[in-house]
Each structure stands twice: as C-alpha cells, then as structure tokens.
Design a protein around this motif. Structure first.
Motif, PDB file in Angstrom:
ATOM      1  N   LYS A 101       3.239   6.999   3.402  1.00 57.72           N
ATOM      2  CA  LYS A 101       3.377   5.612   2.947  1.00 57.72           C
ATOM      3  C   LYS A 101       4.558   5.524   1.984  1.00 57.72           C
ATOM      4  CE  LYS A 101      -1.593   4.697   3.328  1.00 57.72           C
ATOM      5  NZ  LYS A 101      -2.818   4.304   2.592  1.00 57.72           N
ATOM      6  N   ASP A 115       0.830  -1.212   0.000  1.00 64.50           N
ATOM      7  CA  ASP A 115       0.000   0.000   0.000  1.00 64.50           C
ATOM      8  C   ASP A 115       0.863   1.260   0.000  1.00 64.50           C
ATOM      9  OD1 ASP A 115       1.034  -0.108   2.550  1.00 64.50           O
ATOM     10  OD2 ASP A 115      -0.853   0.390   3.548  1.00 64.50           O
ATOM     11  N   TYR A 116       2.139   1.138  -0.344  1.00 65.71           N
ATOM     12  CA  TYR A 116       3.015   2.299  -0.423  1.00 65.71           C
ATOM     13  C   TYR A 116       2.573   3.209  -1.561  1.00 65.71           C
ATOM     14  CZ  TYR A 116       6.341  -0.045   2.688  1.00 65.71           C
ATOM     15  OH  TYR A 116       6.934  -0.654   3.759  1.00 65.71           O
TER      16      TYR A 116
END
Length: 317
Positions: A194, A110-111
């Motif tokens: 993120k 989910d970066y």
C-alpha cells in the motif's frame, strides 16, 4: 489527538537552522515534533540552548552519550505517538503548504507509505526536482516499485504509518551514520504493497560540504556504510532482484570521496571474498565506470588471477 510525529536528530547544529526547519512544519494541533540532541559538544547547556524551541508540540530529548544517526532515529520511533511518522534533517525545510495538503490527503487513504516530491540544492548551484516521474496534485498508487526499491533511500522522502513500523521490527535504521536509511527504506517497501506517491514538491534538501554526504568520514564509518550496501544487496537478491549490482557499485564509488583511494581499496580487498572481484568489476564496467578507480580494480583483479593461476599450476605438477 496526535496524528503526525516529526522526528529530528541533531548534533552541534546552529539553533537558528533548527528553528528554520521547525517553522516550516505547519502549526496544527495534531502534530508533535521530537528533537533529539545527540550529545552535542554544548549539550551540557542543552536546556537553555533549546528553551526557545520547546513548546506544546515540540519536545527536546537530550541523549547522554553520542550514538549513530540510525540509532537516534530508532530511539525516536519508540517515543513517537502519532499515527504517521515523518523524518527530516534539521538543516533542511518543508514547503509548508504542500506538506499541509499531503498530510490531509494521506489521512483519508489506506496507504501505509507515501512518497512526496523533493527539491535538492547543490553547492555548485544545481537544483534538482524529483517527483519520481509522476504528475498531478493528488496521491497516486506507486507504479514503479522496482525503481524505488533500488533508489531514493533517504528517510525524508516519505511518511509512513507508525503501525507498520510496530508490526515489522526489521524496518529500522542501521546503527551507523552513513547509509543508515538504505536497509530501512528497502525493508519498508518489502513490508507493504500500500504505497502512494504525491508528486508536488514537499521537502527541500540542501547538499553542501558540511553535510554528512559531503564531508570526509572515518574508515570505520565508511566500512559500516558499505556493509549496509552489501546487506541491502543480499536482501534484494533474496527477493528476486537481480539487476541491482550496478547500483551498489555506483554507490561504492560515490562513497570514495569520504576517504582516500588507498583506504577504499583496502576495504574492498577485505570484502572481496563476499562479493567477488569478477562480479564487482563486471558491474563497474557495465555501469559505465571506465575511470582511474576502475583501472585499479582491473589491475588488482589481474594480479589475483595471476596468483591463482600460479597456485593452480603448482598443484597440477
């Protein structure tokens, strides 16, 4: 479905070098490559020149007039369709196997932003590997944000989700040819938490006298670059970063090789009212710059102090 958009800009570059870069990008159905020719001297024959490069995944855009590198990249952002955006310099190369791995790995996380390891080749033979102090073969959470937000501004060091760029209009390149990626990179890190780092070497950068950083530039280009550095300083101060003046000072001195010393200090005289000679000189000394250039700064600062002192005495009479 297009997952990855590789965005490249070129101007008067040997097509064989461009092909070398394109060949280093993995052969995958989920990749598109957008190559913008920035009104090269031979761009009138652009279709025939680039005919061998175009294909199902590679699209060549011929820009009708010369624009800055920053504007080229911003234009390509608007054309990209992939979920991830990747910038590259056309005279460099990727390490194909590692690029393949990081593309697959990033897609499962989910970066919003992933940095990767780089290798830099210098004309003097020096080779520098940079994994930002990380080890391993997997994407890891960023743990040194303060370092990356003040260093490593180059656009080719990372991949970013396109959605993040669409949601944050401030994350764009400055309309100049030097330091165009400084504001982009800083705003990128400020826009998301993120962030991951992939330590293996993915990108190979060649630093030579023909590159943008290695060649002489016009005074206008240098003024634009230094203006970007000062804007970056303002942004970082606004977000609580108070120890960045030394890095800006270093960057300013490094960029002296683009122009003559007289031109450089003429520009600093123009800028002194924004930054302040006292602050600038303090940071130069603090950063270890006891050089010829620093001595000139010292002399200019002393001259200004004498003039201001004389002016103050004239008012006190």
């Amino acid at each position: 479905m297009i997952k990855y958009s590789f965005l490249l800009c070129c101007w008067n570059l040997d097509v064989s070098l461009i092909k070398r870069m394109l060949d280093s990008i993995p052969q995958r159905d989920d990749i598109e490559i957008l190559l913008l020719d920035n009104a090269s001297n031979n761009s009138s024959n652009g279709q025939s020149i680039y005919a061998s490069l175009e294909g199902e995944r590679t699209r060549v855009i011929l820009h009708p007039s010369r624009i800055s590198l920053g504007e080229c990249r911003n234009h390509l952002i608007g054309l990209a369709q992939g979920e991830w955006i990747i910038f590259a310099d056309v005279d460099d190369i990727f390490f194909t196997e590692e690029l393949n791995r990081v593309l697959d790995s990033a897609a499962t996380t989910d970066y919003d932003l992933v940095y990767w390891g780089t290798k830099t080749f210098y004309t003097d033979g020096k080779i520098v590997d940079d994994s930002y102090g990380y080890q391993g073969t997997e994407i890891q959470p960023l743990r040194n944000r303060d370092y990356l937000i003040q260093h490593r501004f180059e656009a080719w060091r990372k991949m970013v989700r396109r959605d993040l760029l669409m949601q944050h209009s401030e994350v764009r390149f400055a309309p100049c040819i030097l330091c165009e990626d400084v504001l982009y990179s800083i705003n990128l890190l400020l826009a998301t938490s993120k962030v991951g780092v992939y330590p293996p070497l993915v990108y190979s950068y060649v630093r030579d006298d023909a590159s943008i950083l290695g060649s002489k530039r016009s005074m206008k280009e240098v003024k634009q670059a230094l203006s970007c550095m000062f804007q970056a300083l303002d942004i970082l101060h606004a977000h609580g970063y108070s120890l960045v003046e030394q890095e800006v000072s270093k960057a300013c001195l490094i960029r002296m090789r683009w122009i003559s010393k007289i031109q450089f200090f003429r520009y600093l005289l123009y800028e002194w009212h924004r930054y302040g000679w006292a602050l600038f000189y303090r940071d130069l000394v603090g950063a270890g710059f006891e050089t010829y250039e620093t001595n000139i700064l010292k002399a200019l600062f002393s001259y200004m102090r004498v003039k201001l002192g004389a002016l103050k005495r004239s008012f006190s009479k």
